[in-house]
Design a protein around this motif. Structure first.
Motif, PDB file in Angstrom:
ATOM      1  N   SER A   1       0.849  -1.206   0.000  1.00  0.00           N
ATOM      2  CA  SER A   1       0.000   0.000   0.000  1.00  0.00           C
ATOM      3  C   SER A   1       0.877   1.245   0.000  1.00  0.00           C
ATOM      4  CB  SER A   1      -0.922   0.016   1.226  1.00  0.00           C
ATOM      5  OG  SER A   1      -0.173   0.195   2.401  1.00  0.00           O
ATOM      6  N   GLY A   2       0.289   2.324  -0.487  1.00  0.00           N
ATOM      7  CA  GLY A   2       1.007   3.591  -0.443  1.00  0.00           C
ATOM      8  C   GLY A   2       0.905   4.208   0.947  1.00  0.00           C
TER       9      GLY A   2
ATOM     10  N   SER B   1       7.123  -9.448  -7.040  1.00  0.00           N
ATOM     11  CA  SER B   1       7.548  -8.603  -8.160  1.00  0.00           C
ATOM     12  C   SER B   1       7.137  -7.151  -7.891  1.00  0.00           C
ATOM     13  CB  SER B   1       6.911  -9.093  -9.458  1.00  0.00           C
ATOM     14  OG  SER B   1       7.200  -8.185 -10.511  1.00  0.00           O
ATOM     15  N   LEU B   2       8.052  -6.207  -8.174  1.00  0.00           N
ATOM     16  CA  LEU B   2       7.800  -4.766  -8.009  1.00  0.00           C
ATOM     17  C   LEU B   2       7.605  -4.085  -9.356  1.00  0.00           C
ATOM     18  CD1 LEU B   2      10.452  -3.988  -5.248  1.00  0.00           C
ATOM     19  CD2 LEU B   2       8.061  -4.684  -4.980  1.00  0.00           C
ATOM     20  N   SER B   3       7.405  -4.902 -10.376  1.00  0.00           N
ATOM     21  CA  SER B   3       7.255  -4.361 -11.726  1.00  0.00           C
ATOM     22  C   SER B   3       6.043  -3.415 -11.798  1.00  0.00           C
ATOM     23  CB  SER B   3       7.089  -5.510 -12.730  1.00  0.00           C
ATOM     24  OG  SER B   3       6.864  -4.994 -14.033  1.00  0.00           O
ATOM     25  N   GLY B   4       6.210  -2.238 -12.399  1.00  0.00           N
ATOM     26  CA  GLY B   4       5.109  -1.277 -12.587  1.00  0.00           C
ATOM     27  C   GLY B   4       4.942  -0.300 -11.452  1.00  0.00           C
ATOM     28  N   LEU B   5       5.705  -0.439 -10.388  1.00  0.00           N
ATOM     29  CA  LEU B   5       5.579   0.466  -9.240  1.00  0.00           C
ATOM     30  C   LEU B   5       6.634   1.576  -9.344  1.00  0.00           C
ATOM     31  CD1 LEU B   5       4.982  -2.058  -6.312  1.00  0.00           C
ATOM     32  CD2 LEU B   5       3.277  -0.770  -7.625  1.00  0.00           C
TER      33      LEU B   5
ATOM     34  N   ILE C   1       4.536  -2.763   3.382  1.00  0.00           N
ATOM     35  CA  ILE C   1       4.349  -4.166   3.002  1.00  0.00           C
ATOM     36  C   ILE C   1       3.683  -4.903   4.148  1.00  0.00           C
ATOM     37  CG2 ILE C   1       6.727  -4.745   3.696  1.00  0.00           C
ATOM     38  CD1 ILE C   1       6.648  -6.966   1.571  1.00  0.00           C
ATOM     39  N   TYR C   2       2.629  -5.653   3.836  1.00  0.00           N
ATOM     40  CA  TYR C   2       1.889  -6.432   4.841  1.00  0.00           C
ATOM     41  C   TYR C   2       1.992  -7.923   4.461  1.00  0.00           C
ATOM     42  CZ  TYR C   2      -0.166  -1.866   5.840  1.00  0.00           C
ATOM     43  OH  TYR C   2      -0.341  -0.554   6.136  1.00  0.00           O
TER      44      TYR C   2
ATOM     45  N   LEU D   1       8.791  -0.178   3.014  1.00  0.00           N
ATOM     46  CA  LEU D   1       9.539  -0.690   1.867  1.00  0.00           C
ATOM     47  C   LEU D   1       9.883   0.481   0.958  1.00  0.00           C
ATOM     48  CD1 LEU D   1      10.629  -2.953   0.030  1.00  0.00           C
ATOM     49  CD2 LEU D   1       8.337  -3.084  -0.976  1.00  0.00           C
ATOM     50  N   VAL D   2      11.151   0.587   0.605  1.00  0.00           N
ATOM     51  CA  VAL D   2      11.622   1.651  -0.295  1.00  0.00           C
ATOM     52  C   VAL D   2      11.883   1.047  -1.657  1.00  0.00           C
ATOM     53  CG1 VAL D   2      13.400   3.371  -0.745  1.00  0.00           C
ATOM     54  CG2 VAL D   2      12.631   2.953   1.606  1.00  0.00           C
ATOM     55  N   ILE D   3      11.214   1.620  -2.651  1.00  0.00           N
ATOM     56  CA  ILE D   3      11.446   1.181  -4.026  1.00  0.00           C
ATOM     57  C   ILE D   3      12.256   2.257  -4.722  1.00  0.00           C
ATOM     58  CG2 ILE D   3      10.365   0.577  -6.222  1.00  0.00           C
ATOM     59  CD1 ILE D   3       7.959  -0.408  -4.715  1.00  0.00           C
TER      60      ILE D   3
END
Length: 637
Positions: free
Chosen positions: A591-592, A608-612, A619-620, A634-636
């Protein structure tokens, strides 16, 4: 790379064609047909091709010893003989069928017919002729060609009355050997000395195998003062029988004239059971089972070799009885004490015993009547053997010493029944070095498929290899099947620096770290959490195995925070994927910062973090029941 060593995949034994309920030589079709018509003295015969057996009239008068042979294919009578003349199936004397005018020395076994091994129409007639008043006999042979005389048979004049040796008691037996030939067993007078003559496709080997089984029954002729024309000694009247498995031989000696002299002739009479080696022809290790019976008339072994039956007369009462001996324990006293009388004594006198088609037959005589009796279930103990005292009653027309039954006609046992074949399938994963194939133990001659004769064959490639081993009699073939696909070499790769996997597919995997097994790490991939040397051992469908290793140096402890319930996520910050270290696969949601769920992934340890977009997220992590196990930032990147 570590290759698994070759190993045995299967080993099985095929011993002869006769396994389980073994087919002995006397159960083979050619034996049953050739012995299906019996002709004996008193001008009588029985045809066992009919049920019940049908009697017929012959022209053969009592002489002592008889033999008859029928076609091995049809059971039709071919010819018969009492040793003095040879008779056609039409009950006429063959044109050259007068052999000798002397007596045959034994009332039962002085005549034996043996088929040629390489000619279906020719037969040997072996005879022990009386040489002197002491009952010693000369062994000779005559050849009959059943194709001559319009198919009625005739004696081959150039092979008539050919002497072999002398000094025999009147006991002859033919026994199949273990090398595809036939033994003719003759017995000397006075001691337990046997001569075994090998009959092959090339003829009769007149140099016998000589063996002495024991010293329990022996002694020279004794001159009888009251009957100055009579002599008696050990085996002056003798009988023999061979077991269906060809491993035991029974022999008896009857001293008939002790009642006239009062002499102690115990050493001259009795019955023994000996070992017989169908390979070498040697008879040995005699056990003296009994020496107290007056007259030993006949023997027969049970079809399963577990019992020995004896027909005997009580000399003081001339009454017949039949006793059964149990051979479960081959010790003289044990066998002697196992004796059970299954018939008699009674008012009938007789008679030889003959095993035919799993039934033991015997004759009994009363006046001018003779009856055919039988033991219906000879493998059973005591009364359960089911003695039937009357199968048929025949008018003899005359009485006399004609208690004999025809001697058996035997054929070679096919070599396929005596070759033992061991087949070994050997699986190899590759052939780095020659494989050494070894010959079996206990043999003297070897022939490999490449014509070599060594005890070892070095194999450098896959294929089928065999060796034939022989000791001159027994043969054994070992076939070695060397095969199997080479395993695909192990290559370990990673697509994200944290997950290791093999580039090829296998049946099983087991992961290790620094040489120690990682419990439960049996998937095709493994997610690492710390530096070290990781390895995996794999196997393919055939059981071949290989291994590979991979060194990890780019994982840092501070990259992986310790979490609630032992949950860890890494890397953090992340770019393409994050990995979850947990005891089970989990459900994940992202979630944001505003709390809106923007991604879900279930039953996974790799997210997968694709598209973020880059930024800060939460993160839950939940278990399969929906209970929250872990939450973190979580830091992307």
């Amino acid at each position: 790379m570590i290759k698994h060593l070759p190993f045995i995949l299967a080993l099985f034994l095929l011993q002869s064609l006769n396994t389980g309920a073994q087919e002995y030589y006397n159960k083979r079709p050619e034996y049953l047909k050739a012995n299906s018509v019996w002709v004996w003295g008193a001008q009588k015969g029985l045809d066992f091709n009919q049920n019940p057996p049908k009697s017929f009239t012959s022209i053969m008068i009592p002489n002592g010893g008889s033999a008859s042979v029928a076609s091995r294919y049809t059971g039709q009578l071919l010819f018969y003989t009492e040793g003095r003349k040879v008779y056609t199936r039409n009950h006429t004397i063959m044109p050259n069928g007068t052999l000798n005018t002397k007596d045959v020395t034994s009332p039962q076994q002085g005549v034996c017919i043996v088929p040629f091994l390489n000619d279906n129409s020719k037969y040997y007639i072996f005879i022990v002729e009386r040489e002197a008043r002491n009952n010693t006999g000369r062994l000779s042979y005559t050849v009959v060609d059943s194709a001559l005389n319009g198919g009625l048979g005739d004696v081959v004049v150039s092979q008539k009355n050919i002497p072999i040796d002398s000094g025999f008691a009147g006991t002859l037996l033919a026994v199949p050997s273990d090398d595809g030939n036939v033994w003719l067993i003759a017995h000397k007078r006075d001691s337990a000395i046997f001569h075994s003559y090998r009959i092959t496709a090339t003829g009769i080997d007149t140099k016998p195998v000589i063996s002495k089984a024991g010293t329990q029954i022996e002694g020279p002729d004794l001159f009888l003062n009251s009957l100055k024309t009579m002599f008696v000694g050990a085996y002056s009247y003798a009988m023999m029988a061979i077991s269906p498995n060809r491993k035991m031989l029974a022999i008896s000696s009857s001293a008939f004239y002790n009642m006239y002299t009062g002499n102690n002739l115990t050493k001259l009479q009795g019955m023994m059971i000996c070992k017989f080696d169908a390979c070498s022809g040697v008879i040995s290790d005699a056990l003296l089972v009994d020496s107290a019976i007056g007259s030993y008339n006949g023997f027969a072994f049970s079809p399963d070799n577990s019992k020995l039956y004896l027909s005997a007369d009580m000399m003081d009462s001339a009454q017949l009885y039949i006793a059964q001996y149990d051979l479960a324990v081959m010790e003289a006293n044990t066998i002697r004490n196992s004796a059970v009388v299954i018939s008699g004594p009674n008012g009938w006198t007789g008679g030889d015993l003959k095993l035919y088609n799993d039934t033991i037959y015997t004759w009994a005589l009363n006046g001018n009547k003779r009856r055919l009796a039988r033991i219906c279930k000879p493998n059973e103990k005591g009364a359960a053997s089911l003695f039937q005292d009357t199968v048929a009653t025949l008018d003899l027309g005359k009485t006399g010493n004609d208690f004999d039954m025809p001697n058996a006609v035997v054929f070679p046992v096919p070599l396929s029944d005596t070759i033992r074949r061991i087949v070994m399938d050997t699986l190899v994963c590759d052939m780095p070095d020659p494989i050494q194939l070894n010959v079996p133990e206990g043999y003297t001659n070897y022939w490999w498929n490449d014509a070599s004769n060594d005890t070892i064959l070095s194999v450098k490639e896959k294929g089928i290899f065999w060796v034939l081993a022989s000791d001159g009699c027994y043969a054994q073939i070992d076939t070695f099947k060397i095969g199997g696909e080479d395993i695909i070499p192990v290559v370990i790769a990673t697509d994200d620096d944290y997950t290791l996997g093999t580039t090829a597919s296998y049946k099983t995997w087991q992961w290790y770290k620094d040489g120690s097994l990682i419990p439960g790490a049996m998937d095709s991939s493994y997610t690492i959490s710390e530096n070290g040397t990781y390895s995996v051992v794999v196997t393919n469908e055939l059981g071949c195995s290989d291994s590979g290793s991979y060194v990890v140096t780019n994982v840092y402890v501070e990259d992986i925070p310790a979490g609630k319930n032992g949950i860890q996520i890494y890397p953090n910050p992340a770019r393409d994927y994050i990995y979850i270290k947990a005891t089970q696969k989990v459900n994940v949601s992202l979630s944001g910062v505003d709390g809106k769920v923007i991604a879900r992934q279930n039953n996974t340890k790799k997210v997968s973090l694709s598209g973020l977009n880059s930024g800060l997220y939460f993160i839950y992590i939940y278990d399969s029941t929906g209970s929250m196990l872990y939450v973190d930032r979580l830091v992307i990147r």
